[in-house]
Design a protein around this motif. Structure first.
Motif, mmCIF file in Angstrom:
data_model
loop_
_atom_site.group_PDB
_atom_site.id
_atom_site.type_symbol
_atom_site.label_atom_id
_atom_site.label_comp_id
_atom_site.label_asym_id
_atom_site.label_seq_id
_atom_site.Cartn_x
_atom_site.Cartn_y
_atom_site.Cartn_z
ATOM 1 N N VAL A 71 0.827 -1.212 0.000
ATOM 2 C CA VAL A 71 0.000 0.000 0.000
ATOM 3 C C VAL A 71 0.859 1.260 0.000
ATOM 4 N N VAL A 72 1.984 1.252 0.695
ATOM 5 C CA VAL A 72 2.804 2.459 0.833
ATOM 6 C C VAL A 72 3.858 2.589 -0.266
ATOM 7 N N THR A 73 4.022 1.563 -1.097
ATOM 8 C CA THR A 73 4.985 1.624 -2.199
ATOM 9 C C THR A 73 4.239 1.603 -3.531
ATOM 10 N N PRO A 74 4.882 2.055 -4.617
ATOM 11 C CA PRO A 74 4.200 2.119 -5.925
ATOM 12 C C PRO A 74 4.253 0.831 -6.735
ATOM 13 N N VAL A 75 4.509 -0.296 -6.095
ATOM 14 C CA VAL A 75 4.696 -1.554 -6.824
ATOM 15 C C VAL A 75 3.470 -1.920 -7.655
ATOM 16 N N LEU A 76 2.279 -1.676 -7.144
ATOM 17 C CA LEU A 76 1.049 -2.125 -7.803
ATOM 18 C C LEU A 76 0.296 -1.011 -8.524
ATOM 19 N N ASP A 77 0.937 0.132 -8.730
ATOM 20 C CA ASP A 77 0.231 1.268 -9.325
ATOM 21 C C ASP A 77 -0.302 0.974 -10.722
ATOM 22 N N PRO A 81 -7.224 -0.253 -10.081
ATOM 23 C CA PRO A 81 -7.734 1.081 -9.758
ATOM 24 C C PRO A 81 -7.053 1.738 -8.570
ATOM 25 N N GLY A 82 -6.535 0.960 -7.641
ATOM 26 C CA GLY A 82 -5.866 1.503 -6.464
ATOM 27 C C GLY A 82 -4.974 0.460 -5.845
ATOM 28 N N ARG A 83 -3.986 0.895 -5.096
ATOM 29 C CA ARG A 83 -3.035 -0.048 -4.501
ATOM 30 C C ARG A 83 -3.726 -1.050 -3.586
ATOM 31 N N ILE A 84 -4.578 -0.560 -2.709
ATOM 32 C CA ILE A 84 -5.219 -1.443 -1.740
ATOM 33 C C ILE A 84 -6.183 -2.412 -2.427
ATOM 34 N N ASP A 85 -6.805 -1.983 -3.531
ATOM 35 C CA ASP A 85 -7.751 -2.848 -4.235
ATOM 36 C C ASP A 85 -7.046 -4.049 -4.870
ATOM 37 N N VAL A 86 -5.819 -3.844 -5.328
ATOM 38 C CA VAL A 86 -5.050 -4.937 -5.916
ATOM 39 C C VAL A 86 -4.329 -5.732 -4.836
ATOM 40 N N ALA A 87 -3.865 -5.037 -3.812
ATOM 41 C CA ALA A 87 -3.060 -5.691 -2.775
ATOM 42 C C ALA A 87 -3.883 -6.643 -1.912
#
Length: 274
Positions: A71-77, A81-87
């Motif tokens: 969530v705090v890193t741009p790995v899943l950008d 749609p959003g980091r938390i949604d993918v994470a």
């Protein structure tokens, strides 16, 4: 015991078998029903896993750290749609792997070494009851993981699509079955030290490049087909489809069902109880 019964026992000839013990209600004692034995053994194993420091780190601490890091890193950008949604779906898939495959595989491997499996298989629980009890334990620990990790994800801003909750539950059930069967296969065929190494190594490899966190379609084309056929990718991609888009992924379910069936058949064929 009443005086009459004491007199009967005293007057009985030597070598005469005494009647079976009675419960306070006057009924003869007997073994619990198979379903009750399975649930009790599952609860016992679940508590054992949650009380073990190493298992607790693997089941709760590492997934929480992975969730926060993603969530705090741009790995899943670039993957949703959003980091938390993918994470969040990926970390829930990671929880399933950690409990059903790595945790259960290591525990079963060392139970096999110390003769616990052989002993329990001769009790009224039986071999089938023992395996089903382990499945119950996995389901119980996974429920705790979903509550803790899912709750943390909600606090971080996660809003899963309500339309995909049922599909996600089906995928988690199939995923836990597939990875439990794989864990038992490894634990029943390799030495405990090898099981420890193999399950931990595969957990790391699948988490990094097995389609759990990063979607299989986003990996290099040369490995997409191979990774998509893995149970890790089926579970990760299926959960993302369900919890982000509210869609049911039948192909992911078929892949997980196939792995569960093949691993179960292989475990039945090659599993060694001692």
């Amino acid at each position: 015991m009443s005086p009459d019964k004491m007199g009967d026992l005293a007057s009985a000839p030597r070598g005469t078998a005494h009647p079976a013990s009675e419960t306070p209600g006057g009924q003869r004692g007997s073994a619990a029903a198979l379903g009750t034995r399975i649930l009790r053994h599952g609860a016992y194993e679940m508590l054992g896993m949650l009380r073990n420091g190493e298992q607790l780190v693997l089941a709760i601490v590492l997934p929480l750290l992975a969730l926060v890091a993603l969530v705090v890193t741009p790995v899943l950008d670039a993957y949703g749609p959003g980091r938390i949604d993918v994470a969040a779906p990926g970390v829930l898939a990671l929880c399933t792997m950690s409990t059903a495959f790595t945790g259960q595989g290591i525990a079963t491997g060392f139970d096999r070494r110390y003769g616990v499996l052989r002993f329990l298989s001769t009790t009224p629980l039986g071999r089938s009851g023992l395996i089903l009890g382990k499945a119950v334990a996995v389901a119980g620990v996974l429920t705790v993981q979903l509550l803790v990790v899912g709750g943390a994800a909600v606090l971080l801003g996660w809003s899963p699509d309500p339309g995909g909750i049922v599909a996600a539950a089906i995928l988690l059930l199939l995923g836990s079955a597939a990875f439990t069967a794989l864990g038992l296969l490894v634990a029943g065929t390799l030495r405990p030290e090898a099981t420890l190494a193999v399950t931990n190594l595969l957990w790391i490899l699948l988490a990094a490049a097995g389609g759990v966190i990063i979607p299989a379609q986003s990996l290099p084309e040369a490995v997409q087909t191979f990774v998509s056929a893995l149970p890790s990718a089926a579970l990760g991609d299926g959960l993302r489809s369900a919890l982000i888009e509210g869609a049911f992924d039948p192909l992911a379910c078929l892949v997980l069902l196939g792995w569960a069936a093949l691993a179960s058949l292989a475990a039945i064929r090659w599993f060694k109880w001692s």
